[in-house]
Design a protein around this motif. Sequence first.
Motif, short mmCIF file in Angstrom:
data_model
loop_
_atom_site.label_atom_id
_atom_site.label_comp_id
_atom_site.label_asym_id
_atom_site.label_seq_id
_atom_site.Cartn_x
_atom_site.Cartn_y
_atom_site.Cartn_z
N GLU A 147 0.99 -1.28 -0.11
CA GLU A 147 -0.05 -0.06 -0.11
C GLU A 147 1.02 1.12 0.03
O GLU A 147 0.59 2.17 -0.66
CB GLU A 147 -1.12 0.04 1.22
N ASP A 148 1.95 1.09 0.61
CA ASP A 148 3.06 2.49 0.63
C ASP A 148 3.54 2.54 -0.55
O ASP A 148 3.60 3.90 -1.01
CB ASP A 148 4.08 2.17 1.84
N PHE A 149 3.75 1.56 -1.25
CA PHE A 149 4.37 1.27 -2.39
C PHE A 149 3.31 2.09 -3.43
O PHE A 149 3.83 2.95 -4.37
CB PHE A 149 4.59 0.13 -2.92
N TYR A 150 2.18 1.81 -3.60
CA TYR A 150 1.19 2.41 -4.38
C TYR A 150 0.92 3.61 -4.05
O TYR A 150 0.72 4.34 -5.17
CB TYR A 150 -0.18 1.57 -4.27
N ARG A 151 0.69 3.91 -3.14
CA ARG A 151 0.44 5.64 -2.60
C ARG A 151 1.61 6.34 -3.07
O ARG A 151 1.34 7.52 -3.61
CB ARG A 151 0.20 5.67 -1.29
N GLY A 152 2.73 5.80 -2.76
CA GLY A 152 4.06 6.51 -3.08
C GLY A 152 4.17 6.74 -4.73
O GLY A 152 4.78 7.77 -5.01
N LEU A 153 3.43 6.01 -5.39
CA LEU A 153 3.85 6.22 -7.07
C LEU A 153 2.95 7.13 -7.53
O LEU A 153 3.29 7.85 -8.44
CB LEU A 153 3.30 5.02 -7.62
N GLU A 154 2.06 7.84 -6.60
CA GLU A 154 1.15 9.08 -7.03
C GLU A 154 0.77 8.84 -8.33
O GLU A 154 0.75 9.69 -9.53
CB GLU A 154 2.04 10.17 -7.08
N MET A 155 -0.33 7.91 -8.64
CA MET A 155 -0.59 7.21 -10.09
C MET A 155 -1.99 7.99 -10.18
O MET A 155 -2.93 8.20 -9.51
CB MET A 155 -0.81 5.83 -9.78
N SER A 156 -2.16 8.19 -11.54
CA SER A 156 -3.29 8.85 -12.06
C SER A 156 -3.49 8.09 -13.54
O SER A 156 -2.63 7.82 -14.33
CB SER A 156 -3.42 10.36 -12.14
N ALA A 157 -4.83 8.09 -13.63
CA ALA A 157 -5.16 7.18 -15.15
C ALA A 157 -6.34 8.20 -15.94
O ALA A 157 -7.16 8.57 -15.23
CB ALA A 157 -5.48 5.93 -14.77
N ARG A 158 -6.20 7.84 -17.17
CA ARG A 158 -7.32 8.56 -17.93
C ARG A 158 -7.73 7.46 -18.68
O ARG A 158 -7.04 6.76 -19.43
CB ARG A 158 -6.76 9.83 -18.71
N PHE A 159 -9.12 7.24 -18.80
CA PHE A 159 -9.92 6.49 -19.52
C PHE A 159 -10.70 6.98 -20.70
O PHE A 159 -11.42 8.04 -20.36
CB PHE A 159 -10.72 5.46 -18.43
N ALA A 160 -10.62 6.40 -21.80
CA ALA A 160 -11.23 6.95 -23.18
C ALA A 160 -11.40 6.11 -24.04
O ALA A 160 -10.86 5.01 -24.22
CB ALA A 160 -10.42 8.19 -23.57
N LEU A 200 -21.87 -1.67 -9.04
CA LEU A 200 -20.95 -1.40 -9.73
C LEU A 200 -19.57 -1.65 -8.87
O LEU A 200 -19.58 -1.33 -7.64
CB LEU A 200 -20.88 0.21 -9.94
N PRO A 201 -18.54 -2.15 -9.26
CA PRO A 201 -17.36 -2.49 -8.72
C PRO A 201 -16.57 -1.19 -8.35
O PRO A 201 -16.74 -0.12 -9.23
CB PRO A 201 -16.63 -3.24 -9.64
N ALA A 202 -15.76 -1.11 -7.30
CA ALA A 202 -14.87 0.14 -6.68
C ALA A 202 -13.76 0.15 -7.62
O ALA A 202 -13.22 -0.85 -8.18
CB ALA A 202 -14.57 0.20 -5.63
N LEU A 203 -13.39 1.51 -8.16
CA LEU A 203 -11.97 1.67 -8.73
C LEU A 203 -10.90 1.40 -7.56
O LEU A 203 -11.08 1.37 -6.44
CB LEU A 203 -11.74 2.83 -9.24
N SER A 204 -9.61 1.48 -8.22
CA SER A 204 -8.44 1.11 -7.47
C SER A 204 -8.45 2.53 -6.52
O SER A 204 -8.51 3.66 -7.00
CB SER A 204 -7.15 0.96 -8.21
N PRO A 205 -8.24 2.48 -5.18
CA PRO A 205 -8.00 3.42 -4.28
C PRO A 205 -6.82 4.24 -4.62
O PRO A 205 -6.46 5.30 -3.71
CB PRO A 205 -8.16 2.97 -2.87
N PHE A 206 -5.75 3.52 -5.20
CA PHE A 206 -4.30 4.17 -5.37
C PHE A 206 -4.35 4.97 -6.67
O PHE A 206 -3.36 5.07 -7.03
CB PHE A 206 -3.46 3.01 -5.22
N ILE A 207 -5.37 4.89 -7.47
CA ILE A 207 -5.15 5.51 -8.65
C ILE A 207 -6.11 6.60 -9.06
O ILE A 207 -7.45 6.12 -8.87
CB ILE A 207 -5.24 4.64 -10.12
N GLU A 208 -5.82 7.73 -9.25
CA GLU A 208 -6.78 9.11 -9.55
C GLU A 208 -7.29 8.87 -10.53
O GLU A 208 -6.37 8.76 -11.80
CB GLU A 208 -6.08 10.19 -8.92
N GLU A 209 -8.69 9.20 -10.85
CA GLU A 209 -9.29 9.13 -12.09
C GLU A 209 -9.12 10.45 -12.72
O GLU A 209 -9.75 11.25 -12.09
CB GLU A 209 -10.63 8.55 -12.31
N GLU A 210 -8.61 10.53 -13.95
CA GLU A 210 -8.33 11.83 -14.59
C GLU A 210 -9.72 12.18 -15.42
O GLU A 210 -10.25 11.42 -15.62
CB GLU A 210 -7.34 12.03 -15.46
N SER A 211 -9.99 13.60 -15.49
CA SER A 211 -11.32 13.66 -16.03
C SER A 211 -11.07 14.04 -17.52
O SER A 211 -10.00 14.11 -17.93
CB SER A 211 -12.04 15.20 -15.40
#
Length: 615
Positions: free
Chosen positions: A441-454, A604-615
């Motif tokens: 969890e520390d690793f995931y959060r430290g990566l500061e991930m964000s994703a854009r879906f299109a 509806l399934p939840a998204l990953s709590p470690f990845i911010e969804e970009e608008s």
Amino acid sequence: MSENEKARDLLRRAQEAVRDDAHTTLRQLVGALVDRGNTGEILSLSRILDAGGPLPGAPRVRVALIGSFTADLLGRVLRVTLRRCGIEAVVDVYGIGQYGSLAADPDSDLYRSDPDFVVLAVHHDELGLPGHSTAPEKDVEAEVRRWRSLWRTLRTNSRARVVHWLFALPDDLVVNALDVRLPGSRYSMAVRVNTMLAEAAGKDVLVVDCDRLAGAAGKLAWFDDRSWRMAKQPFASDVLPLPARETASLIAADLGRAKKCLVLDLDNTLWGGVIGEAGVHGIVLGGDAGEGFVRFQRYVRVLKERGLILAVCSKNNPADAKSPFQEHPDMLLRLSDISCFSASWEPKPEQLRRIAEHLGIGLDSLILVDDDPVERAQVRALLPEVEVIDLPESSWEYVRTVRAHPLLQQAWATEEDAARADSYRARAQAKQYEEESETLEDFYRGLEMSARFAPVDAGTLPRVAQMVVKTNQFNVLSRRHSAAELAELVAGPGALHLTARLRDRFTDHGVVGFFLARTHGDTAEVDSWLLSCRVIGRDLERSMFGVFARQAAATGVRRLVGEYAPTQKNHMVADLYKRLGFGLVREAPDGVTRWQYDLVQQGLPALSPFIEEES
């Protein structure tokens, strides 16, 4: 041992490998014999291979060879060169000059055989150009339209990819030196036709530049009037391996068989001498003595810009190994070009395993360039999955040797290719960061991930098509749709699709995920779901599934259905559907499993709590 004695020894060992069912040994011997480029040896190898079984786990394709000359020998050589690329092929050779009628008839034997690839092997006599033209632009455009129309007909009547041989232009096509300056000369128009066909091919047609190959062989050696008179073959039999290897390597690249990572030795490979003994200013690099190494580095850098990952594997002290990259004025490659740098006194097989792990790719994605025959032999013996290139003695021959390797070919290029090395270097950095993190969890959060879906669009379709043929590990069904098929699928009724683009603290990885499903009533069934290996282990699949489920529910879908079909490489997603909450519907004897998710009952399934969804 003479060259003839070497050939006889290789063929004898290949025969023994076939008899003993020693597939790994046979694969290496096939590579050695095909790379020698001797037609007689390859034809002898063809007869030996006919006595054995297929390569286990190799993709099987059907290739139709149609053209304007007798191609029986070419067909045999092509089958062996495809085997050298790890592909089992049936090569159907059709009669001389029948390509037009075969293509035009939807019920022809060509289409009934249902080929995966159609090789259109034509020679210069098929050019419909006048000896001299007063309207060269018009005549050239008409000729290009004629061949493009043939491509469209082949693609309309079959699912096959077209491989077109551009025209090798003989010296007698030139009247005199003035031809190159006259736009209306037949030679100048033929050159322009080749150029325009290559440009028009795009990502739908694979192109073999036979004029370049003829130039490399020497046109006086390539063209053989006697061969044409006696066998209706326009080139000498000795040059057959050249177009066959180019054709095979393009097919291999199109099937995702090309290597992903070029692993480079350092001493006497990127520079002359031993850095640990000579020091950074004592190695041979640049100037008259070291120009060959500079040329090789320049070539390697272009490969990196085309999307090939670069790694270093050297028996050296790390500081010594890195010093030329940082300090030598003639060093073209920099540390920033290297996605994974391994320098230690460990055996090279151990270093190669670590490189593959840090980059998140298989050992069979690596191709090693090393000047030391002992190191090469050890890697071949202990890591047969790794492809190894034998460097010649002269550094001036390095570029030619590496460029000739059939598994370094590219079928097409995308915008993401240029950034691939940065992405894999970022993955290696992330791997080190993961090892330093106390919890996942520390690793995931430290990566500061964000994703854009299109959704897939014209801009991302080429990248998606590239991923579909190359992605093996995270790929639930491993369906290899062509770019044209994908365009039809995503535009078809009931298609639901999305791409995933991932960013983290280290880099923007670009488009790394693809999801495609087709709806039937209130059910959506997964057709393709894949992730690039460079972002595996980031929890991105959870967000992809959540976004897709939200999209599907908005269209009235109530059930999501997906299947997993096992391959040699995709075991990591065997439990993917189970992990995401799907229920098992059935399991077939061949290991294919079918799963279902009920959106009404399960929500509806939840998204990953470690990845911010970009608008």
